[in-house]
Structure formats: structure tokens, C-alpha cells
Design a protein around this motif. Structure first.
Motif, PDB file in Angstrom:
ATOM      1  N   MET A 135      29.838  99.725  19.374  1.00  0.00           N
ATOM      2  CA  MET A 135      28.540  99.221  19.019  1.00  0.00           C
ATOM      3  C   MET A 135      27.999  98.339  20.149  1.00  0.00           C
ATOM      4  O   MET A 135      28.811  97.420  20.489  1.00  0.00           O
ATOM      5  N   LYS A 136      27.015  98.684  20.823  1.00  0.00           N
ATOM      6  CA  LYS A 136      26.307  97.871  21.681  1.00  0.00           C
ATOM      7  C   LYS A 136      25.492  96.802  21.207  1.00  0.00           C
ATOM      8  O   LYS A 136      24.597  97.250  20.559  1.00  0.00           O
ATOM      9  N   PHE A 137      25.415  95.519  21.530  1.00  0.00           N
ATOM     10  CA  PHE A 137      24.605  94.601  21.290  1.00  0.00           C
ATOM     11  C   PHE A 137      23.194  94.856  21.846  1.00  0.00           C
ATOM     12  O   PHE A 137      23.227  95.073  23.008  1.00  0.00           O
ATOM     13  N   ASN A 138      22.125  94.352  21.166  1.00  0.00           N
ATOM     14  CA  ASN A 138      20.799  94.676  21.719  1.00  0.00           C
ATOM     15  C   ASN A 138      20.749  93.379  22.872  1.00  0.00           C
ATOM     16  O   ASN A 138      20.773  92.371  22.566  1.00  0.00           O
ATOM     17  N   GLY A 139      20.013  93.930  23.789  1.00  0.00           N
ATOM     18  CA  GLY A 139      19.353  92.846  24.956  1.00  0.00           C
ATOM     19  C   GLY A 139      20.251  92.455  25.587  1.00  0.00           C
ATOM     20  O   GLY A 139      19.955  91.374  26.487  1.00  0.00           O
ATOM     21  N   THR A 140      21.790  92.763  25.459  1.00  0.00           N
ATOM     22  CA  THR A 140      22.821  92.053  26.679  1.00  0.00           C
ATOM     23  C   THR A 140      23.636  93.085  26.947  1.00  0.00           C
ATOM     24  O   THR A 140      24.138  93.992  26.028  1.00  0.00           O
ATOM     25  N   ASN A 141      24.442  93.237  27.780  1.00  0.00           N
ATOM     26  CA  ASN A 141      25.613  93.943  28.195  1.00  0.00           C
ATOM     27  C   ASN A 141      26.977  93.483  27.568  1.00  0.00           C
ATOM     28  O   ASN A 141      27.712  92.864  27.925  1.00  0.00           O
ATOM     29  N   LYS A 142      26.905  93.622  26.115  1.00  0.00           N
ATOM     30  CA  LYS A 142      28.077  93.074  25.456  1.00  0.00           C
ATOM     31  C   LYS A 142      28.390  94.168  24.507  1.00  0.00           C
ATOM     32  O   LYS A 142      27.319  94.604  23.625  1.00  0.00           O
ATOM     33  N   TRP A 143      29.447  94.523  24.069  1.00  0.00           N
ATOM     34  CA  TRP A 143      29.834  95.577  23.239  1.00  0.00           C
ATOM     35  C   TRP A 143      31.032  95.085  21.860  1.00  0.00           C
ATOM     36  O   TRP A 143      31.674  94.182  22.412  1.00  0.00           O
ATOM     37  N   ALA A 144      30.956  95.677  20.778  1.00  0.00           N
ATOM     38  CA  ALA A 144      31.895  95.490  19.841  1.00  0.00           C
ATOM     39  C   ALA A 144      32.297  96.891  19.608  1.00  0.00           C
ATOM     40  O   ALA A 144      31.722  97.841  19.640  1.00  0.00           O
ATOM     41  N   LEU A 145      34.010  96.642  19.741  1.00  0.00           N
ATOM     42  CA  LEU A 145      34.675  97.904  19.334  1.00  0.00           C
ATOM     43  C   LEU A 145      35.252  97.679  17.936  1.00  0.00           C
ATOM     44  O   LEU A 145      36.087  96.816  18.124  1.00  0.00           O
ATOM     45  N   TYR A 146      34.845  98.482  17.220  1.00  0.00           N
ATOM     46  CA  TYR A 146      35.279  98.152  15.591  1.00  0.00           C
ATOM     47  C   TYR A 146      36.464  98.948  15.752  1.00  0.00           C
ATOM     48  O   TYR A 146      36.554 100.143  15.596  1.00  0.00           O
ATOM     49  N   LEU A 147      37.533  98.322  15.096  1.00  0.00           N
ATOM     50  CA  LEU A 147      38.754  99.005  14.974  1.00  0.00           C
ATOM     51  C   LEU A 147      39.319  98.660  13.180  1.00  0.00           C
ATOM     52  O   LEU A 147      39.205  97.659  12.832  1.00  0.00           O
ATOM     53  N   ASP A 148      39.927  99.754  12.670  1.00  0.00           N
ATOM     54  CA  ASP A 148      40.466  99.750  11.390  1.00  0.00           C
ATOM     55  C   ASP A 148      41.713  99.006  11.351  1.00  0.00           C
ATOM     56  O   ASP A 148      42.657  99.855  11.779  1.00  0.00           O
ATOM     57  N   GLN A 149      41.989  97.762  10.661  1.00  0.00           N
ATOM     58  CA  GLN A 149      43.292  97.499  10.576  1.00  0.00           C
ATOM     59  C   GLN A 149      44.112  98.072   9.530  1.00  0.00           C
ATOM     60  O   GLN A 149      44.293  97.507   8.321  1.00  0.00           O
ATOM     61  N   TYR A 150      44.619  99.351   9.645  1.00  0.00           N
ATOM     62  CA  TYR A 150      45.091 100.140   8.743  1.00  0.00           C
ATOM     63  C   TYR A 150      46.387  99.664   8.228  1.00  0.00           C
ATOM     64  O   TYR A 150      46.864  99.521   6.918  1.00  0.00           O
ATOM     65  N   ALA A 151      47.042  99.095   9.069  1.00  0.00           N
ATOM     66  CA  ALA A 151      48.273  98.574   8.826  1.00  0.00           C
ATOM     67  C   ALA A 151      48.571  97.403   7.703  1.00  0.00           C
ATOM     68  O   ALA A 151      49.394  97.065   6.922  1.00  0.00           O
ATOM     69  N   SER A 152      47.637  96.574   7.662  1.00  0.00           N
ATOM     70  CA  SER A 152      47.230  95.542   6.822  1.00  0.00           C
ATOM     71  C   SER A 152      46.542  95.858   5.861  1.00  0.00           C
ATOM     72  O   SER A 152      46.224  94.708   4.919  1.00  0.00           O
ATOM     73  N   SER A 153      45.690  96.715   5.934  1.00  0.00           N
ATOM     74  CA  SER A 153      44.706  97.125   4.636  1.00  0.00           C
ATOM     75  C   SER A 153      43.613  96.114   5.019  1.00  0.00           C
ATOM     76  O   SER A 153      42.834  95.928   3.992  1.00  0.00           O
ATOM     77  N   GLY A 154      43.373  95.487   6.194  1.00  0.00           N
ATOM     78  CA  GLY A 154      42.324  94.822   6.432  1.00  0.00           C
ATOM     79  C   GLY A 154      40.889  95.194   6.549  1.00  0.00           C
ATOM     80  O   GLY A 154      39.896  94.375   6.689  1.00  0.00           O
ATOM     81  N   GLY A 155      40.759  96.354   6.800  1.00  0.00           N
ATOM     82  CA  GLY A 155      39.390  97.207   7.021  1.00  0.00           C
ATOM     83  C   GLY A 155      39.034  96.826   8.477  1.00  0.00           C
ATOM     84  O   GLY A 155      39.963  96.425   9.313  1.00  0.00           O
ATOM     85  N   TYR A 156      37.758  97.212   8.693  1.00  0.00           N
ATOM     86  CA  TYR A 156      37.307  96.822  10.053  1.00  0.00           C
ATOM     87  C   TYR A 156      37.108  95.602  10.685  1.00  0.00           C
ATOM     88  O   TYR A 156      36.657  94.768  10.009  1.00  0.00           O
ATOM     89  N   MET A 157      37.406  95.302  11.914  1.00  0.00           N
ATOM     90  CA  MET A 157      37.086  94.311  12.682  1.00  0.00           C
ATOM     91  C   MET A 157      36.605  94.536  14.015  1.00  0.00           C
ATOM     92  O   MET A 157      36.776  95.592  14.560  1.00  0.00           O
ATOM     93  N   PRO A 158      35.535  93.658  14.409  1.00  0.00           N
ATOM     94  CA  PRO A 158      35.090  93.895  15.744  1.00  0.00           C
ATOM     95  C   PRO A 158      36.098  93.093  16.953  1.00  0.00           C
ATOM     96  O   PRO A 158      36.443  92.054  16.649  1.00  0.00           O
ATOM     97  N   VAL A 159      36.224  93.811  18.268  1.00  0.00           N
ATOM     98  CA  VAL A 159      36.827  93.315  19.171  1.00  0.00           C
ATOM     99  C   VAL A 159      35.734  93.524  20.229  1.00  0.00           C
ATOM    100  O   VAL A 159      35.112  94.337  20.485  1.00  0.00           O
ATOM    101  N   LEU A 160      35.547  92.325  20.964  1.00  0.00           N
ATOM    102  CA  LEU A 160      34.258  92.079  22.080  1.00  0.00           C
ATOM    103  C   LEU A 160      34.417  92.369  23.310  1.00  0.00           C
ATOM    104  O   LEU A 160      36.017  92.010  23.862  1.00  0.00           O
ATOM    105  N   THR A 161      33.916  92.955  24.056  1.00  0.00           N
ATOM    106  CA  THR A 161      33.995  92.983  25.617  1.00  0.00           C
ATOM    107  C   THR A 161      32.698  93.257  26.137  1.00  0.00           C
ATOM    108  O   THR A 161      31.721  93.724  25.717  1.00  0.00           O
ATOM    109  N   THR A 162      32.734  92.604  27.322  1.00  0.00           N
ATOM    110  CA  THR A 162      31.383  92.663  28.575  1.00  0.00           C
ATOM    111  C   THR A 162      31.706  94.094  29.427  1.00  0.00           C
ATOM    112  O   THR A 162      30.914  94.316  30.170  1.00  0.00           O
ATOM    113  N   ASP A 163      33.045  94.804  29.376  1.00  0.00           N
ATOM    114  CA  ASP A 163      33.271  95.742  30.182  1.00  0.00           C
ATOM    115  C   ASP A 163      33.990  96.788  29.513  1.00  0.00           C
ATOM    116  O   ASP A 163      35.721  96.642  29.332  1.00  0.00           O
TER     117      ASP A 163
END
Length: 320
Positions: free
Chosen positions: A269-297
Motif C-alpha cells: 500500500m502506498k500512502f497518498n501524497g508521500t513516498n512512503k509505503w506499508a507492506l502488510y504482512l499476515d502474522q499467521y504463526a501467532s494468528s495475529g492477522g495483518y500488520m503494516p511494516v513501513l518503508t520509504t524504499d
């Protein structure tokens, strides 16, 4: 086995966002929501949870379930269940498609049957406004693959070089009698017909790959025009300057504490208006569902930052 399918389906930057106001089996005009981000997903097993749901966010990190958490579209074709949806937008914003796995676990199919003799079709809906949707149709993508057993986790990206979409998905073609999912691709302009499927990504030996997604990078960010993230035993990052060209392995996210034993199902997912992204990842091992991991590259594995659970909210329903 179900962990390999648990994933977010799609996140799309949308202005003037719309959503369906009833749990529907037929299309209906809907009310408007605030501008922001739209997520299409399913919520679990069974015939009700394996349908299409929508959630909305104004910041890309805090999500609210639309339609009171109820389904917005029901599949009436194929297995009558859908998982792993992706939301595709035309370059000019005049059309949208939802493409999804034709699969209904615990309502007619088992994991074994879906792996070894599953639907070779995808389920597709079309809309011009995100408010009213066509009736669903089946798109046979794996029927022409020799010994292809299923069609899972579809995605699509516009290719400006050929003015059509590269549609890609996972199909099990067994290796030495054992499960071996590979990524295949075909071209399409309308999600009604496709070119002959070709192998797109295959990992060495018995290693499977099911979930992968490509994102196009803006000029000046990283060294590649495209970056893809794949769930293939790790969360592997690769870069290329052409969708169907040569891809370079950039590394994985184990260095920031996110191994393939912990997370899967990468979703950009790219954030609107800025060069920042979220990579959503499924925490399947802990049954925690999706979480965002942020990056600018996205092309730099060491740039990803895990987020404290207090900094985001996935809403009231489980996002898969």
C-alpha cells in the motif's frame, strides 16, 4: 495448510470512495464514504466469511469495517466462495475489477481437494464507480496448464508497454508427486479472455511460492521501476525495470525480524501524497492477522520498520 492462503486481498488509494450498503447477492447503488483507502478482503472459513467485504481508512493504518462488517458481494458462481481477492484499477480510473480465488473451504471443499483438484477459475466482478458491481463471472486461467490443479491468489498490474494487464496467480503443478505451486501469468485487457498461461516465477527444488505482488515505483525512489514481494519461505524482495523482464533478488525481511516462519501474504500500500509505503504482512504463526511494516524504499530490505500494535488498528473483522 490454511496459513498459505490467509492474506489481505487488496488495498487501493481511492478518492470519492463508495461502498455497498447492504449484504448483497445482487448489485445495488451505495452511499458515499470519505476519501481515503479501500481494502477488499474475506474474513474466515465457511460460506459467509468466504465472500467479499470492504474496509476503509483515512490514514492507511486505522481501518473501519464498511456495511457494519457485513459482506458486500456474494459469489453465485463456481464453488460459491471467494478468497484472496485483489482490487484492480484501470489506468484512467474508469473501471475497477475484483479478482479472487474460487474456493470455499468447509462448505464443499477440503484443503486436500482444493490443492489437488481445485477450481481452475478465478471469480471476477467489474464496476465503474466502486458502488455498483456486475454479476460475478468465472475466468478459466489454469485449465490450459498441463496438470494444473488449481488457481489461487490472483493479482494484476497494468503494463504500459503493451497497454494491457499482466494477470498472475499460483497453480499447483506437482513435482515428483508432491505439491509444487508456481506463479503463472497471462495477458488480458478485460478479464474475460486471456492469452496462453506461461510460467512466471518458480523457486528452486521443492520450494513453493503462492503469494506475490508487484508495485510500480515512482522516479527517484530506489534503483528499480518495479519491486515485488513474495511469500516463498521468506518474504523475498526482488527488483526489475520490466514486469516480465529479469528480476534481481534484493534480500528478505529476516534482518528486521520478520522471517517466513512468522509472516506471509505480502500486500503493498502506498500512502497518498508521500513516498512512503506499508507492506502488510499476515502474522499467521501467532494468528495475529495483518500488520503494516513501513518503508520509504521498498527495494531496501533494511529500511522496513515494524510498527507497535498501538500505532494501527485493523478494525472489527479479521482481514484475510
Amino acid at each position: 495448510m490454511s496459513r498459505v492462503l490467509t492474506r489481505l486481498a487488496a488495498i487501493l488509494v481511492a478518492v470519492g470512495l463508495f461502498f455497498t450498503s447492504q449484504s448483497l447477492t445482487t448489485p445495488q447503488q451505495a452511499a458515499a464514504a470519505d476519501p481515503g483507502y479501500l481494502m477488499v478482503h474475506f474474513t474466515g472459513e465457511g460460506s459467509t466469511n468466504q465472500q467479499m467485504y470492504l474496509s476503509h481508512s483515512t490514514d492507511g493504518l486505522h481501518w473501519n469495517d464498511l456495511n457494519g462488517g457485513g459482506m458486500v458481494l456474494r459469489s453465485t458462481v463456481g464453488t460459491r466462495g471467494v478468497r484472496d481477492p485483489a482490487l484492480v484499477r484501470s489506468p484512467d480510473g474508469s473501471k475497477y475489477w475484483i479478482i479472487a480465488t474460487d474456493l470455499c473451504i468447509s462448505c464443499g471443499q477440503t484443503w486436500d481437494s482444493s490443492i489437488n483438484n481445485g477450481s481452475r477459475n478465478l471469480v471476477v466482478w467489474e464496476s465503474t464507480d466502486l458502488a455498483t458491481w456486475s454479476q460475478p463471472w468465472l475466468l478459466n486461467v489454469a485449465g490450459a496448464i498441463p496438470d494444473g490443479r488449481n488457481a489461487w491468489a490472483p493479482e494484476a498490474i497494468w503494463d504500459p508497454q503493451t497497454n494491457d494487464y499482466v494477470l498472475y496467480w499460483a497453480t499447483n503443478v506437482p513435482l515428483n508427486g508432491k505439491t509444487k505451486h508456481r506463479i503463472y501469468y497471462a495477458r488480458t485487457s478485460d478479464f474475460h479472455t486471456i492469452t496462453t498461461p506461461q510460467t512466471y516465477i518458480e523457486r528452486p527444488g521443492a520450494q513453493e511460492i503462492i503469494d506475490t505482488q508487484i508495485i510500480e515505483m515512482p522516479s527517484g525512489v530506489g534503483a528499480y521501476r518495479y519491486v515485488r514481494a513474495s511469500g516463498d519461505g521468506q518474504i523475498t524482495l526482488e527488483g526489475s525495470n520490466s514486469i516480465l523482464g529479469t528480476w534481481t533478488n534484493l534480500g528478505n525481511l529476516s534482518g528486521v525480524g520478520l522471517t517466513g516462519a512468522m509472516v506471509e501474504g505480502p500486500m503493498w500500500m502506498k500512502f497518498n501524497g508521500t513516498n512512503k509505503w506499508a507492506l502488510y504482512l499476515d502474522q499467521y504463526a501467532s494468528s495475529g492477522g495483518y500488520m503494516p511494516v513501513l518503508t520509504t524504499d521498498p527495494s531496501n530490505p533494511s529500511s522496513y520498520q515494524k510498527q507497535a500494535s498501538s500505532s494501527y488498528s485493523m478494525g472489527g473483522t479479521k482481514k484475510r
